[in-house]
Design an enzyme around this catalytic site. Structure first.
Site, PDB file in Angstrom:
ATOM      1  N   GLY A  29       0.428   5.581   0.956  1.00  0.00           N
ATOM      2  CA  GLY A  29      -0.374   6.704   1.417  1.00  0.00           C
ATOM      3  C   GLY A  29       0.351   8.013   1.189  1.00  0.00           C
ATOM      4  N   GLY A  30      -0.249   9.084   1.680  1.00  0.00           N
ATOM      5  CA  GLY A  30       0.331  10.398   1.466  1.00  0.00           C
ATOM      6  C   GLY A  30       1.630  10.613   2.218  1.00  0.00           C
ATOM      7  N   VAL A  49       3.357   1.104   2.847  1.00  0.00           N
ATOM      8  CA  VAL A  49       3.085   0.038   3.807  1.00  0.00           C
ATOM      9  C   VAL A  49       3.581  -1.266   3.208  1.00  0.00           C
ATOM     10  CG1 VAL A  49       1.322  -1.184   5.142  1.00  0.00           C
ATOM     11  CG2 VAL A  49       1.069   1.263   4.685  1.00  0.00           C
ATOM     12  N   ASP A  66      -9.586  11.107  11.185  1.00  0.00           N
ATOM     13  CA  ASP A  66      -9.615  10.604   9.810  1.00  0.00           C
ATOM     14  C   ASP A  66     -10.322   9.257   9.770  1.00  0.00           C
ATOM     15  OD1 ASP A  66      -9.209  10.765   7.095  1.00  0.00           O
ATOM     16  OD2 ASP A  66      -7.154  10.012   7.157  1.00  0.00           O
ATOM     17  N   GLY A 123       3.772   7.842   3.182  1.00  0.00           N
ATOM     18  CA  GLY A 123       4.713   6.745   3.057  1.00  0.00           C
ATOM     19  C   GLY A 123       4.061   5.488   2.544  1.00  0.00           C
ATOM     20  N   GLY A 174       0.821  -1.207   0.000  1.00  0.00           N
ATOM     21  CA  GLY A 174       0.000   0.000   0.000  1.00  0.00           C
ATOM     22  C   GLY A 174       0.844   1.241   0.000  1.00  0.00           C
TER      23      GLY A 174
END
Length: 995
Positions: free
Chosen positions: A677-678, A682, A810, A680, A675
């Site tokens: 994200g904004g 995963v 969030d 970093g 994965g």
């Protein structure tokens, strides 16, 4: 001769007798072993448990719960409600050849019922109801002697062996309801069981029409078929069931009129056909003179209420709401009975309110709202001391309210709104110690508000809008510590706003607009901790706006059309409140363009000079950062195959670890990335022992992401945000211990990278399972419900279970991860904020995700737990509807919340909003959760429930569970032990409306 023959046979007879005794002894020994096997398989955790007498030293006939026949063999195992846990050993139980009764209802037994049950051929009574079994019910045909069969609410699923009932012709009691059987049409095999007096098939997935043949069951006293998907008309031969004491058909899709001959059911005491689509008149009901509880609400019935009902001597519970009845109510209604409540709301009834329904002094609810009743409230109700709810709003009632009603000691809700009542509020209102909601709005009430109203210490909501009240607002009103909202708008109140109003610490809404109030706005209002809405517009208020109002978490502020002067506080000079100060020519503002600027020369000069200095400093910093970043570009590592650079790591464990720092770092490879994200990537890291972990790599340096950032200051800003996200996540999760919050094992940091090591959740995110085509799967409602409840419990813990509340900021379906058993866990705490003792609800970064963000984010930096509640409400809508928060079909600038509200406000079929993949049998249960979602996504944060309350509501919305606290029976579990214990009290109040 005979004597000689006898003596010759005596040894043979003696031998046979000894063999018989030996056989009996062997049987007893065998049965003792069977019971001891039962004991070892089924446990009771209580200290003084039921099995204390079950020892070899005791005769088995002296065991608690055991009864024997004349031969000393076990005839009964009778252990209901004994807190038993375990899996029943049916092989041992059914080896008891003389066993006639097996009663183990209301325990915690689990597992499946094995085929060994067929060996219990002597059973006459089998009660396994209210347990935790699973799997299918086996073929029951061998149990031909059964007279009593109760499997109610025991967790069974799959197809039920309806055909096996044909062989159980001795049955008198049959209860199979509240199980998860596969849908099937109505079992005609039941019609052959002509000895039945009790038939409970509620909530067991029956579909289609009820066929003719029901009239064969002439011995029935109880017939319950509620909470199914039955359609069509009520069969005409139901009129043959003249012994019927209780008939429950509620919550189906039955249509048509009451059949001719329905009035033959003259033994009926409890009749509930609510929540269907029945129509026509109810004239047949006039013959049911023994009725105690009559529930016909939420149908399409028309015509008048039969006059004969007024003469029913036993009628106590009467609900006809949400139909199309016309004409008057019988004026003798309740006068001959111990009348308990009436709810006929939302019809077209006319005429006066019957005067004697509280004649015997036990009535608790008078609910006749949204009709066309005329006249006044009868004087007799002033003596109805038992009354808890009096709701007559939305009618054409008039006159003066009888004085005694104002002081009724148990009255909790008093709603007279939207009528033509006149006169004052009686001074004895202070004696109404239970009064929580007083709604008098939109009438012709007048006079002053009595000082004694401040003695009504339970008041939570006071709505007196649009009347002709005058005089001053009582200064003593500050004594109402539980008051949550006060609406005195559109009256003729004058004088000052009492400073004591600031002592009503529970206030969330104040509306005093449209009066003649003068003087200053009390500064004390700015100290109300929960105030969310303040409307003081269209008065004669003067003076300056108190600076204390700046500390409020307001979503609505209206001070327009007064005589206010001076500076508008900067924190209130925002776009959301741009019209809140209009009509006050004496006000000034540096931020709101349509107001004159405040004149302060020296202040202005210092401000311009400060601005100039700030610009010079900012320019120098930017120049320095550009030079630093250029140097960093030259020194950047060229090899991007491995995201990690440093060899110096600092590992901080938060749980006992079984892995090393090296195992984690070696697993951070591109091929392991699962994965992005904004902040970093995963990675899934598999340890040497086979255990899998999820590792979140939060970048600190700008490598790998530089193309998205154009300036050095932007790079620094993002670096700071990433650092803050890392610190927030570690601070939050390092101390959190909850089954529904993702587990953080450790953090590993270096000069340019931060690693967070989590448990690995193989089923990914809820977003993937609902919306991602490559991973989407159809989730039944039961699974979705458990996900909703588990996620809610995780958020509840964060908000209420930690030393200091944690705001996630969030909450969204992609941040709800699912383990191998589909249990949800809240994840991604990069934006989380631990609320400090003071000022902890401020944030200077707009956090969250479009579609999930609460509306207050648009105009204020003040956020609290209610922002998470809003986001969770969006997740609930996703679960119910299967749609994303933002879809093209919603329209431009609309999200799922706007779309749902528009559909509901148009009264479109709410069922059509439910995901089509959810089975029809469970769509009603999904709608319960949609109601909760709509509550969670209220525009005003003060109207949203807490997460603790959300969890409670979700627990009450468990599929086919009794949800209404006082009255409305919803998929009720019948005890079946007491014939007089299943009638409902009635419907004191509507369910919470979605619209």
């Amino acid at each position: 001769m005979l004597s000689n023959q006898f003596f010759q046979l005596r040894p043979v007879l003696l031998l046979l007798f000894l063999c018989f005794l030996s056989l009996i002894s062997f049987s007893k020994s065998s049965e003792l072993n069977s019971l001891l096997q039962f004991k070892s398989a089924v446990q009771n955790p209580d200290t003084n448990h039921v099995f204390s007498s079950w020892t070899q030293a005791n005769s088995l006939c002296n065991f608690t719960g055991i009864a024997c026949n004349s031969n000393g063999l076990v005839r009964e195992i009778n252990l209901p409600q004994q807190n038993l846990h375990g899996i029943l050993p049916f092989d041992s139980i059914c080896s008891l050849q003389s066993l006639e009764k097996l009663s183990l209802g209301s325990n915690f037994l689990y597992g499946t019922i094995t085929e060994d049950l067929k060996n219990c051929t002597s059973l006459q009574h089998l009660d396994l109801g209210l347990n935790k079994f699973s799997g299918k019910v086996p073929d029951l045909s061998p149990l031909s002697k059964l007279e009593y069969l109760n499997l109610n609410n025991s967790g069974f699923s799959g197809p039920f062996p309806w055909r096996s009932l044909e062989n159980l012709t001795s049955l008198t009691f049959l209860s199979l309801g509240d199980n998860f059987f596969e849908p099937s049409t109505f079992p005609v095999e039941v019609f052959k069981l002509e000895k039945l007096y009790w038939l409970y098939l509620s909530n067991c997935s029956l579909t289609g029409p009820i066929p003719e043949g029901l009239g064969n069951l002439t011995q029935l006293i109880n017939l319950e078929l509620s909470c199914n998907q039955l359609t069509g008309e009520i069969p005409a031969d139901i009129g043959k069931l003249k012994n019927l004491w209780q008939l429950e058909l509620y919550k189906n899709s039955l249509t048509g009129k009451l059949p001719v001959g329905f009035g033959n059911l003259t033994s009926l005491e409890n009749l509930d056909m609510s929540r269907n689509n029945l129509q026509g008149s109810i004239s047949e009901v006039r013959f049911l003179t023994n009725i105690v509880s009559l529930q016909l609400f939420e149908n399409q019935f028309t015509g008048e209420v039969p006059e004969e009902i007024g003469g029913f001597k036993n009628l106590s519970n009467f609900s006809l709401y949400r139909n199309k009845f016309t004409g008057p109510l019988p004026q003798k209604l309740g006068s001959l009975a111990d009348f308990f409540y009436i709810d006929v709301a939302e019809n077209f009834l006319t005429g006066p309110i019957p005067p004697d329904m509280c004649k015997n002094g036990i009535m608790i609810a008078l609910i006749v709202m949204q009709n066309k009743f005329t006249g006044g409230i009868p004087e007799s109700y002033a003596n109805c001391l038992s009354l808890i709810r009096l709701r007559v709003n939305n009618n054409s009632l008039s006159g003066v309210v009888p004085a005694g009603i104002w002081s009724l000691p148990n009255l909790s809700i008093f709603d007279l709104s939207m009528n033509q009542f006149e006169g004052p509020v009686a001074s004895n209102v202070g004696n109404a110690k239970s009064l929580a909601q007083l709604f008098l709005n939109n009438n012709h009430f007048s006079g002053e508000l009595p000082l004694a109203i401040s003695k009504a210490s339970s008041l939570v909501s006071l709505k007196l809008s649009s009347n002709q009240f005058s005089g001053q607002i009582p200064e003593t009103i500050g004594r109402l510590k539980t008051l949550g909202n006060i609406y005195l708008d559109e009256n003729m109140f004058s004088g000052y706003i009492p400073d004591s109003l600031g002592s009503c610490v529970s206030l969330s809404e104040i509306n005093l607009s449209g009066n003649k109030l003068s003087g200053n706005i009390p500064a004390s209002l700015g100290h109300l901790p929960n105030l969310n809405s303040l409307n003081l517009s269209n008065n004669e208020l003067s003076g300056e706006i108190p600076t204390s109002l700046s500390s409020l978490r307001l979503t609505l502020l209206d001070l327009s059309n007064n005589q206010l002067i001076g500076h508008i506080p900067d924190s209130l000079s925002i776009l959301a409140f741009s019209t809140s100060f209009n009509g006050n020519p004496g006000l000034c503002s540096q931020n709101l363009k349509h107001f004159q600027p405040c004149s302060s020369g020296s202040t202005s000069t210092r401000s311009h000079l400060g601005t100039l200095v700030s610009c010079l400093i900012a320019g120098a910093v930017i120049l320095l950062l550009v030079l630093v970043c250029c140097l960093c570009v030259k020194l950047r590592h060229k090899n991007l195959d491995s995201p990690l650079k440093s060899n110096s790591w600092d590992m901080k464990p938060y749980h006992i670890l079984t892995f090393t720092e090296k195992e984690i770092i070696d697993g951070i490879k591109n091929e392991n990335q699962i994965g992005k994200g904004g902040s970093g990537n995963v990675y899934r890291v598999e340890l040497t022992d086979g255990k899998e972990l999820a590792v979140k790599h939060i970048w600190i340096s700008d490598s790998g992401d530089r193309k998205n950032w154009q300036s050095s200051s932007a790079i620094l800003t993002k670096r700071n945000i990433r650092s803050a996200e890392f610190e927030a996540e570690v601070a939050t999760l390092s101390s959190v211990r909850h089954i529904n919050v993702v587990k953080l094992y450790c953090s590993i940091t270096s000069e340019d990278s931060n690693l967070l090591v989590y448990e690995y959740l193989p089923n990914g995110s809820l977003w993937d399972r609902l919306h991602n085509c490559s991973r989407k799967m159809e989730m039944g409602w039961e699974v979705r419900y458990e996900i909703a409840l588990g996620a809610a419990r995780g958020l509840e813990y964060l908000h209420h279970g930690c030393d200091r509340p944690v705001i996630h900021r969030d909450v969204k379906s992609s941040n709800i991860l699912l383990d191998g058993d589909w249990k949800p866990k809240i994840a991604d705490f990069g934006l989380a904020k631990i609320v400090q003792a003071t000022g902890g609800d401020w944030t200077h970064v707009i956090a969250g995700t479009l579609g999930y963000m609460a509306p207050e984010y648009a105009y204020t930096y003040k956020v609290n737990e209610k922002s998470d509640v809003y986001s969770f409400g969006v997740v609930l809508l996703e679960l119910v509807m299967g749609k994303r928060p933002i879809e093209p079909e919603f329209g431009e600038n609309k999200d799922i919340v706007d779309w749902v509200r528009s559909k509901i406000s148009n009264k479109e079929s709410v069922l059509d909003l439910v995901d089509s993949t959810i089975s029809e049998a469970l769509k009603e249960d999904a709608i319960k959760v949609m109601r909760i979602a709509v509550h969670c996504t209220s525009k005003l944060p003060s109207l949203r429930p807490s997460m603790r309350m959300v969890v409670q509501m979700l627990e009450e919305a468990e599929p086919c569970k009794l949800t209404n606290i006082i009255v409305n029976k919803e998929c009720q579990n019948s005890s079946n032990e007491s014939l007089k214990n299943t009638g409902k009290i009635g419907a004191l109040e509507f369910e919470s409306k979605i619209y």
